[in-house]
Write an enzyme that holds these catalytic residues in place. Structure first.
Site: not given
Ligand code: XLS
Ligand code: MG
Length: 344
Positions: A49, A52, A174, A210, A213, A248, A250
């Site tokens: 980011h 970051d 994304e 992703e 997502h 979400d 992950d």
């Molecule tokens: C959040 C997203 C984020 C993106 C980057 O849900 O996955 O982490 O990948 O901004």
């Molecule tokens: Mg992501």
């Protein structure tokens, strides 16, 4: 051949374990400490980011921002790491409460557009031309709050502004259908690709898919990937997993549905994903229960699962698969895949 892929993750994937219902459970690790573990875990790329890369960038001049980004590039070079992309974090500042590019307040939209320019400066400094746009708050809690026609055009205009600002960069949109918003404006890969065609340079607008997502949108990630690849626009992935329609998650790649993970690997492998420099990116959180000293296992483990699934795919007898398809015997094909996943 298995092992030809290069892998990346973002520093936010090593995290403190806070969730909406509880505080951090692990110490914060500074970026310098995180950089130490990339190579050990088998990763050559870092996703960033903007903040970051350059913390507190809102309080720095463009010159200071570029200088800090260049300094980070040297550090990354020292670790043998490449920056895959930079993404503007447009969801934490008070000026992004109502969204970034689609905020109803023109001053807030201006902040978002300026932040995108700073993000592009950072990308140039750390040595990448890829800008990822996760459009976190570009959506609504109630439909009446924004005009969807205008909102869509505003997102496209922001992308156009970025394309005009720097002729070398490209955008990877994304998509995510919800969270933090009730409903997001760019929920699927079809939307992500289509918005590029509202700009004057659609060739410079692609996508990042992703897994979670796509699943949250009720779609199959491997088909989403296939769709994007048919357009030559799958420029990155965020592999992870998701146990049905909820927050979400992950989760580690393949941990909720191994067959679905296999199909993502298969579609990528069959289409020679990676041969144009695309990274296999992960976007995975360790479980909150994980103790400090073993809180990076989710990353190495997901990479390992990916590579094992590449092996499974490559060990499939394609002639046998073709014969079963020709015979329309999908029950037998189903068993063949199941047996392969079971190691038979
Ligand atoms: C959040 C997203 C984020 C993106 C980057 O849900 O996955 O982490 O990948 O901004
Ligand atoms: Mg992501």
């Amino acid at each position: 051949m298995a092992g030809e892929f290069r892998f990346s993750f973002g520093p936010w994937n090593i995290h403190e374990g806070a969730d909406p219902f509880g505080p951090p459970v692990r110490d914060t690790i500074a970026l310098a400490g995180k950089l130490e573990v990339y190579k050990q875990l088998g990763f050559d790329g870092i996703q960033l980011h903007d903040d970051d890369a350059v913390p507190d960038l809102n309080n720095l001049s463009p010159e200071q921002i570029s200088a800090q980004a260049k300094a980070l590039k040297k550090t990354l070079d020292g670790h043998g790491l490449a920056a895959e992309f930079v993404a503007p974090r447009l969801w934490e500042d008070p000026r992004t409460i109502d969204g970034g590019f689609t905020a109803n307040d023109p001053a807030c939209r201006e902040y978002a557009r300026d932040r995108l320019k700073r993000c592009i400066d950072i990308a140039r400094g750390v040595g990448t031309t890829d800008i990822v746009l996760w459009l976190a708050r570009e959506g609504t809690y109630i439909r009446e709050a924004k005009d969807p026609v205008l909102a869509t055009k505003r997102i496209a205009e922001a992308i156009q502004m970025g394309l005009d600002y720097d002729a070398d960069i490209r955008f990877l949109v994304e998509p995510k259908p919800n969270e933090p918003m009730d409903v997001a404006y760019i929920p699927t890969i079809g939307h992500a690709l289509a918005i590029g065609y509202l700009t004057s340079e659609p060739d410079r607008v692609g996508c990042l898919i992703e897994s979670a997502h796509a699943i949250l949108a009720g779609l199959d990630p491997s088909d989403e990937m296939g769709f994007a690849m048919a357009f030559g626009k799958l420029w990155s992935v965020h592999l992870n997993d998701q146990n049905s329609l909820k927050y979400d998650q992950d989760k580690a790649f393949g941990s909720a549905n191994l067959r679905r993970a296999f199909n993502q690997v298969r579609v990528l492998d069959l289409a020679d994903y990676g041969t144009n420099g695309e990274w296999v990116g992960l976007d995975i959180k360790a479980m909150r229960t994980q103790k400090e000293d073993v809180a990076t296992k989710h990353l190495g483990n997901s990479r390992e699962v990916f590579l094992k699934l590449v092996e499974v795919n490559q060990s499939l007898d394609q002639a046998q698969v073709d014969a079963l398809i020709a015979a329309r015997d999908y029950e037998e094909l189903d068993l063949l895949i199941m047996n392969s996943l079971l190691g038979d």
